[in-house]
Scaffold this motif. Sequence first.
Motif, short mmCIF file in Angstrom:
data_model
loop_
_atom_site.label_atom_id
_atom_site.label_comp_id
_atom_site.label_asym_id
_atom_site.label_seq_id
_atom_site.Cartn_x
_atom_site.Cartn_y
_atom_site.Cartn_z
N GLY A 1 -9.89 -1.92 4.21
CA GLY A 1 -8.55 -1.41 4.49
C GLY A 1 -7.87 -0.93 3.23
O GLY A 1 -8.41 -1.04 2.10
N ASP B 1 -3.76 -0.46 1.35
CA ASP B 1 -2.31 -0.64 1.32
C ASP B 1 -1.68 0.58 0.67
O ASP B 1 -2.08 0.99 -0.44
CB ASP B 1 -1.93 -1.89 0.52
CG ASP B 1 -2.20 -3.17 1.28
OD1 ASP B 1 -2.49 -3.08 2.49
OD2 ASP B 1 -2.15 -4.25 0.65
N THR C 1 4.50 -2.50 -0.82
CA THR C 1 3.69 -1.96 0.27
C THR C 1 4.58 -1.49 1.41
O THR C 1 5.47 -2.22 1.86
CB THR C 1 2.70 -3.02 0.78
OG1 THR C 1 1.86 -3.42 -0.31
CG2 THR C 1 1.84 -2.46 1.90
N HIS D 1 -0.06 -0.14 6.10
CA HIS D 1 -1.47 -0.52 5.98
C HIS D 1 -2.32 0.49 6.75
O HIS D 1 -1.90 1.00 7.80
CB HIS D 1 -1.71 -1.92 6.53
CG HIS D 1 -0.84 -2.97 5.90
ND1 HIS D 1 -1.13 -3.55 4.68
CD2 HIS D 1 0.32 -3.56 6.33
CE1 HIS D 1 -0.20 -4.43 4.37
NE2 HIS D 1 0.70 -4.47 5.37
N LYS E 1 -8.89 -2.42 -0.36
CA LYS E 1 -9.04 -3.86 -0.16
C LYS E 1 -10.31 -4.16 0.62
O LYS E 1 -10.75 -3.35 1.45
CB LYS E 1 -7.83 -4.43 0.60
CG LYS E 1 -6.49 -4.21 -0.10
CD LYS E 1 -5.34 -4.80 0.70
CE LYS E 1 -5.39 -6.30 0.72
NZ LYS E 1 -4.21 -6.90 1.40
#
Length: 448
Positions: free
Chosen positions: A271, A273, A296, A299, A325
Motif C-alpha cells: 500500500g 500513504d 497523511t 491511503h 508500505k
Amino acid sequence: MFSERPVLLKMTWPDDFGRLSAGFLTILLSFTFQGAYCGLVVSPVGPTLVNAISGSNVTLAVSFSGAPDPAVTWFMKDFSLPVVTWAINSNTLPDIEENRRKVLRIEPNGSLTFVNVPLEYTSNYTIEMTKSGLGRSSTTFSLEVFSSPVKFLPAVGTRVDSEGKIVVAIQCVSEAWPKAVVSWSKGSEALTNRTPYQISSDTTQLEILGYNVSKFLLQNYFCNCSNPLGSQRREILLTGPSISNSSLFSNHNRTIVTLTWEVPPTSVVTGFDIQMKGPDLLGKNHTQTSLNQFYTIQHEPGTTRSADIFILDPNLTYTFRIIPKALMTEGDPSAAHRIGPGEGLSRSAIAGIAAGIPCSILFLVLLGGFIYFCVYWNKNKSRQTRYPLSRAVEKAITSQTETTPHNLLTGGLKSPPDYNRLQQTPSERSVALPTFGSPLPVRVATTV
C-alpha cells in the motif's frame, strides 16, 4: 462336267493365336492410355507428421499423378483457412495470404515450404488438387514447431490474504514448445510445496507467505525453465517497499492535482500513504502541529499507481509526497512535489539558467574583445594611410624646388599650400595649416 463346291479355307492354330494376340494388345493399349488420366491423385512424400525447430526451413513434400498441371490450394487448420493458391506450371505468381508471404513458398510440384518457421505455425495443413473432368484429391499434414525456452523477465506481485499475511507471488513464463517445466530454488535449496512456499499446478508461479516482510528480503530466488531443447534460468532478489519515480500534475485552475508513481519490479509493496504539507484542503480539517510537517491525507492499495487530490486553494502553496508500505513497514518517501503561486521556477529551468550564465559571460567577454580589436585596427590603419598627389600638384612642387626665389614673380601672391602636409593627421603636423586669403591686387604696366 464338274459340279461346283464351296471352297473351305482351313486356318492353322498359329494364325488364330496371332489374330487373338493383336486384338488383345489393341484393347490393352486402349485401356492403358485412357487410364493414364482416369483420376487425379496427390500423395505425401514421407511422413505426414512433421516436426521442425523454430527458425528453421521445412517443406511439406507431395507428388501427384493422373492429370497435367492441376490447380493447387493449401489450407491451414483443416480447410478453414486457404493460405496459398496456384496452378502447376502457371506463369502467374502464386496467391499467398498477405500476412504469411514472408514465411510460405510453394514449390514447382506443389509442395509447401516454410522459411524461418515461427512457433505459431504449428497446425494442420491440407493440400487439395483439382483438374476439370478428372476430379480432385487431397492429403493432410500435421506440422509441429518446437522451440527452446526464450529469455524472459520474472513478474513479482504482492497482496495481503484474508489472514493478514503478505503474499509475494513470483511468476516465470517462457515461450517454448514443448511447454517448459519450471523449477524453483532459494540459493542452492530446491523449493517444494511446503510452508511458507506454494507452487502452482503448472509450476510457473511461486508464492511466499509471511507476516514479516524482512523474511522475504535479501534472498536470492531462482526459476529455471526447461524443455528437451534447452533451458533458461533467472534470478529474483526481492527488495523492500520503494518508489522509483513520481510526478505531479494539476488542472488549469490548480484546484485538483494528480500524483503518479512507479515501483521497482521486485519491490514488496502492499500500500501507499499520500502525505501533504501546508494548509488544509478546502472542506477538510486535519489536526496538525505545524504547517511545516507532512501528514497523511489518504491511503492507496499496493496495485495503485496514481491518486487524485482535491480541493486545493490556488492562492496557497502545498507540498505532496508518497510513502510506500509493506503492512506496517515503511519505505523511503518519494520526492516532494510543490504547487502554488510561490512555486517559482522548476528544477529544470533553474538548471538551464545556471548553465547559461557562464556561457553568457564568456560571450560578452569575446564580444568586447572583438569590438576593441576592430577600433584599434581601424585607428592604426588611418594613421598609416597616404593619399596620392595629383600630377598638377606634383609638378608645382618640382618647379618650386628647381627655381630660385629671386626669379619667382610672386606678384604679391603666396605660394600654393603644401598638399602633402594637408593630408597629414593633426598629430603629424609640426605647424598650423596655412590660411588662404583673398589675393592682393596686381598692377600691370603697359609700354606703348
